[in-house]
Design a protein around this motif. Structure first.
Motif, mmCIF file in Angstrom:
data_model
loop_
_atom_site.group_PDB
_atom_site.id
_atom_site.type_symbol
_atom_site.label_atom_id
_atom_site.label_comp_id
_atom_site.label_asym_id
_atom_site.label_seq_id
_atom_site.Cartn_x
_atom_site.Cartn_y
_atom_site.Cartn_z
ATOM 1 N N VAL A 97 0.610 -1.194 0.028
ATOM 2 C CA VAL A 97 -0.141 -0.071 0.156
ATOM 3 C C VAL A 97 1.054 0.776 0.234
ATOM 4 O O VAL A 97 1.807 1.061 0.537
ATOM 5 N N GLU A 131 -6.077 3.549 4.147
ATOM 6 C CA GLU A 131 -6.564 2.236 4.263
ATOM 7 C C GLU A 131 -6.795 1.825 5.069
ATOM 8 O O GLU A 131 -6.726 0.529 5.028
ATOM 9 N N LYS A 154 -1.841 -6.467 3.167
ATOM 10 C CA LYS A 154 -1.487 -4.637 2.771
ATOM 11 C C LYS A 154 -0.452 -5.385 3.640
ATOM 12 O O LYS A 154 -0.959 -5.229 5.575
ATOM 13 N N GLY A 156 2.454 -1.415 5.034
ATOM 14 C CA GLY A 156 2.450 -0.569 4.763
ATOM 15 C C GLY A 156 3.986 -0.079 4.997
ATOM 16 O O GLY A 156 4.721 0.987 4.898
#
Length: 182
Positions: A97, A131, A154, A156
């Motif tokens: 992401v 998100e 996901k 980060g």
């Protein structure tokens, strides 16, 4: 530093001279072989070679003053001092992401934690969330920088080498500006 740069430039100039001296002339390259017709591309002008990018050149659209600049397309980070000069630049491996281009600020830091991918990481510098995924810079303690698998979930964490993580940790304290460019 200036001496090393001068020596490097002199070495490159010498190698360029040697290459130019031993290369056949453009006219000679365009001559067809005996009994052959000239190739269609022989008369086209030579293609301009892409210029080498100065990796220390801070992206022009990244603002002013002290900041961390993260270029998504280049997968590169610059640590920029108050005079607008990069004090360090390095490649990174982006997370699954990515933050949209814009200006952020360091919101929190952690010295050592386990990343969302289960890897022990250090020098975590967080600056936004997307998100419901927290986005930040970090270095894996084991030195790994694998490309994350989006199918695994996901993440980060923008990963960097440990030495770069040390530099980021010293530079990017809470409230330091982080500019993300395309």
């Amino acid at each position: 530093m200036a001496g090393l740069t001068a020596a490097a430039v002199a070495g490159v100039a010498f190698l360029a001279y040697q290459a130019a001296a031993s290369a056949p002339s453009p006219a000679r390259l365009a001559e067809p072989a005996p009994g052959k017709s000239p190739a269609a591309h022989a008369t086209l002008p030579p293609r301009k070679k892409p210029e080498k990018k100065d990796v220390f050149a801070v992206p022009a659209d990244s603002g002013v003053g002290m900041r961390v600049v993260y270029a998504l397309g280049d997968r590169r980070v610059w640590l920029v001092n108050e005079q607008g000069r990069a004090t360090r630049t390095f490649e990174v491996v982006p997370s699954t992401v990515s933050p949209p281009p814009g200006t952020y600020a360091v919101t929190s830091r952690s010295g050592s934690i386990t990343g969302s991918d289960g890897v022990q990481i250090e020098h975590v510098v967080r600056f936004t969330s997307v998100e419901n995924v927290v986005i930040g810079f970090s270095a894996a303690v084991d030195g790994s920088m694998p490309t994350p698998d989006p199918a695994a979930g996901k993440t980060g964490g923008v990963r960097m080498q440990r030495a770069d993580g040390d530099a980021m940790w010293r530079f990017a304290t809470v409230r330091v500006k982080v500019v993300v460019v395309p």
